[in-house]
Each structure stands twice: as C-alpha cells, then as structure tokens.
Design a protein around this motif. Sequence first.
Motif, mmCIF file in Angstrom:
data_model
loop_
_atom_site.group_PDB
_atom_site.id
_atom_site.type_symbol
_atom_site.label_atom_id
_atom_site.label_comp_id
_atom_site.label_asym_id
_atom_site.label_seq_id
_atom_site.Cartn_x
_atom_site.Cartn_y
_atom_site.Cartn_z
ATOM 1 N N GLY A 83 0.855 -1.427 0.098
ATOM 2 C CA GLY A 83 -0.142 -0.091 0.063
ATOM 3 C C GLY A 83 0.877 1.266 0.054
ATOM 4 N N ASP A 84 0.045 2.257 0.443
ATOM 5 C CA ASP A 84 0.760 3.632 0.353
ATOM 6 C C ASP A 84 2.102 3.696 1.348
ATOM 7 N N ASP A 85 2.162 2.886 2.425
ATOM 8 C CA ASP A 85 3.274 3.047 3.028
ATOM 9 C C ASP A 85 4.756 2.563 2.387
ATOM 10 N N ARG A 86 4.557 1.925 1.268
ATOM 11 C CA ARG A 86 5.419 1.387 0.183
ATOM 12 C C ARG A 86 6.048 0.014 1.011
ATOM 13 N N THR A 87 5.370 -0.760 1.752
ATOM 14 C CA THR A 87 6.033 -1.872 2.043
ATOM 15 C C THR A 87 5.048 -2.999 1.526
ATOM 16 N N ILE A 88 5.582 -4.225 1.650
ATOM 17 C CA ILE A 88 4.653 -5.290 1.221
ATOM 18 C C ILE A 88 4.683 -6.155 2.637
ATOM 19 N N ALA A 89 3.509 -6.918 2.909
ATOM 20 C CA ALA A 89 3.295 -7.782 4.174
ATOM 21 C C ALA A 89 2.810 -9.074 3.799
ATOM 22 N N PHE A 90 3.443 -9.972 4.578
ATOM 23 C CA PHE A 90 3.113 -11.452 4.297
ATOM 24 C C PHE A 90 2.241 -11.911 5.456
#
Length: 558
Positions: free
Chosen positions: A61-68
């Motif tokens: 998203g907008d925080d430019r991270t990807i979470a698993f």
Amino acid sequence: MVAAESPREARRRLSASLGARSLWHSLDRTQVLGNGGYYGHSGCVNALSWSSDGQTLLSGGDDRTIAFWRMQDDTGELSLKRVIQTGHTANIFNAQFLPDSPLIATCAGDSEVRVFDIEHSKGLGELRRADNGHTWEHSGKEALVRVFKCHSRRTKRIIPESASNFLSVSQDGTVRQHDLRMPHTCRTGCPPPLIKVPHQLFAISRSSLTPYYFVVAGSSPYAHLFDRRMIPRLLEDEWGVQAQDDELAQAVRRFGRRTIPTYEKARDAHVTGTRMAESNGHELLLSYSGDAIYLYSIYDDVEDTSFAPNGSNIVARSPKRRRTEPKSDEPHSAHSANGVSSEQRAHDVSFQITEPEEADSGDLLDVEDLVMDIDMDEEDLTDIEEELFEASQTLDTTKSDLDGLRTVMPRRTFRGICNIETVKDVNFLGPNDEFVASGSDDGSFFIWDKRTSRVEGIYEGDGSVVNVIEQNPFRPMVAVSGIDHTVKIFSPVPSTTERKYSRVSDAEDIMRQNTQRAEAQANAPAVPLMDVLIQMYAARGGRNIVIGEGGERECQIQ
C-alpha cells in the motif's frame, strides 16, 4: 516432482469440497489484519494477492511496504510473518506472487516494477520507538533482485505468467512483458512494449485458460481485447527509434456500453477495473467509473441492438456470423496486419457481421441459455475461437482504427455501488465464478449473482472506501482492503451467529444513496488548479500523501 495444480483444477476441487452455494451467503467479518500502524501497514492498502496454495496473503500500500500474512494450521487465522520495505518512492498499487517461485513483483506510482526473492528477506525486523509511537523497522535490500524502469508513468497492475515472466500495465499507455532471464538496461535498452495505445491504462486481465488473450482498459470509454499471437513487432522501437502513434498493436475486440448515465460526463468515461473468468476463459467484467459493472463474453458478436441497458435478464440472440469471399470491387487497405499487401491476401477468407433483424418474443433467450460454457460444447467454442483468430488477422489497429472498431455490448449489468473516488478493482467469486464482487465509495462491498444480477450481499468492508477484493483459491474466504490501514477477512459464520457486518437488509437505501452520491460528484464544481498541481506532484513521487482540511495526513487516491 509433483506438477503444479492449475487454477482450473484448483477451482474444480474447491467446488467439490464446498458443495453448496449457501456458504457464500453466510459471510461475515472474521478477522482484521493490522491495527493501523503498530503492526501491518501504516497507509491505505491498495494491493492484495493470495499465494497459489492459499496459505499466504500478500498486501501492499501507501506505506510502500509489502506484508505477508500466513495461515495458522490450528486456527485458520492469518498472522503477520514478514514485512519488506520495497524501496518504491510512491504508493504501491499492485503486488503479485510469481507462480512456482519465491518471487514477488510489485509496481507503484513511481513507474517502477520491482522483484523480490522472499527467501532472502530477514522477516519482521526490529520493533523500534518512533515519534508517533512504535513502528517496525525493516529492509528489503537483501531481497531485491530486479528493478525495471521501462514505464514512463505510474504503473498500475501486474499479471503473473510464470516463474520468470509477467506483464505490467501503465498510465503511459503500454503493456510490457518482463523476462527475468533476460538482462537489459532500462530507458536505453528496454524491449519494445507488447502494446501501445493512445490513452492511459489502469487495468489489465487475463485468463489462464486463454493466456494468449488479455484485456486492457483505462481512460477510454472502451476496453480492448488483444491476441498475443497477433501482436506485431514494432521495428522502430527495436531499433531505438520512437514509434509513431499509428504503429499500434492489433485489437481483436472492443467492449463498451450503449448508453452512458446522464450524470456521467462522456469525456470522463473510463474503466477502473477488469477481470476475466478463470472457470471458463471467456467471460469479462468491466467496472466503469461513475457507472455500473458490466459482464461480457469475448466470443460474442458485435452490435447486439437489443441490449437492455437497465440490466434485464433477457437479451436477444447475437447476430450470426457468416463466412464470405471478398468482392473483387471492394476497396482494400494497402497493407494487412502483418505487412502483406491486400493483393497477396485477396484469396483469404474474411468475416462480416450481419445486422440482426428486429427481435420478437421468439428471438429471446432466458438467462439459462446465455451461459455459454454450459450450453456450448468445446467444439463450438473452438470454432468460434478459430474464427476470432482469423478475423484478427485483417485488423490493423492504428489510432483511428482503435476508435473505429465495432463494439461488443454487455450481457449483464450490476448496479448499486458508487465508483467515483478511487480506481476500483472488480472480481469474480465462488469456485465456478458464480458471483461478481466490487467495492464502493461508501465503505461497503457488494456481491451479485452473476446469472440474475441480483444483489446477494452487502458488507461493511472499510471505514471509507473498498477498492480490492480477493478470494482465497481454496476456501470461501475473501480479503478486502481500501482506505483503512487494515485488511478485513470475510468467511462463512454459523447460521446461529449474528452477521454484524452484513448490510443487505438496508440494500435499497444503500443503493439509492450511492446513486445520489454519484450524481452529486458529477455535478460538483471543478477542482481548483492548485489542488490539481499538488496531486500531480504527488503522483510523480514528490510525496505519497495529501494533507486533509484538519492538517492530518490522508491516503492519496489512486
């Protein structure tokens, strides 16, 4: 080594295990992923993708991270397992697993496409104290394997093809194929795009059953179907010379609407989302900004003059295609799609569409007759596909031809949502794509019965706007996200349990309010020039947030 299960096989197994459609009528919110910054995401969640085994959910998203988020065997709930700081300088719009590999591809508003190897990421990182509370500190440098800068504007969607190949679509009007096995230097040695159209593109879809067909849509009233077997080489691009606007790729079909709502400005008509059905490979959904969602078949003939714009369940039979020999006195274009002169192909078979006669009651089909994958056998579909392929060879899609293609009209219409504020996806749900789903500007998401256009469910999915809905490949479970910094999970609940987040009992009021909201937005005064410039600056990576009236940071609209 056991062969990977195809999406179609997975859906068949899912259908057999689930049995009744009633499971999809008992959904309710069962879990919330994240808590608005302490863990998970700290901005709008624009991207959701399930792994092929259905055990891991990827979000970005907008925080430019990807979470698993990984499924727990004992509870069936999802828990955060890994966070990667991608290095994107603007909002992430899409993130996808590449099949049969540990690779993840992401795209963002900075126009870049990045690829990560999650086996080389270090996990959650360390919890540190920040000015606004606790935050996770994480790095993705060790996991980053490739950065593609081939696109020149915001890159919106990714379509995985294999462990080493995937497609990306951008607002620069191009679709590009990225091959991880082939090195190149971006901006100076990028391969030419697969297609190039004279308008912005926001969406792309493809079915694994017909992988050579893909549909693109964007800032045009139409979506276009392309056949990858008929995409010509842009020699000038390959030679390093800028290709001209009239040297565009070939379209096979164009999809549109017969009528535009009175409150929708024709010049602003555009498609925000598109999806092709995995279960049959020919059904297509388009979501129009300010309007409704429409269902098509890529095998339908063009110009169904009896299309009912109110979403009626009865439509007229499609006009019949007949095979003809070209007349000797007919004018021919100077060159065919593959550069062969018209004289050289004068003996080729061409196709013409006969105009349908005025429909009467005897020409009408019930909805049961319109489910092509049930009523037509594989031989019939193969014949239609061969005709479609042969007809595409006569189409030389120049800029004027893109606007001049005859238009395929919808089979169904799905109404009730308000799609104004953001770029929303659209999706099929159910083991055999029995349902259609979309988010709405009122924070809810809708589920319709595909065959009747009837609203089957309305659920509270976000505090503001729902943009993305993705179904687990093996469970009657959907992940939903939007403006909130969290992801909501919806699963079936027992019949004795109160469905707290179901709003279907208020369906009539919700649909009326959404229609009024769309009309009000269409009649709203123009945005001040300074606001437009600020948004443009943010879109180019200058900042990934906008400032609200109260001085608080708000998520930027896609």
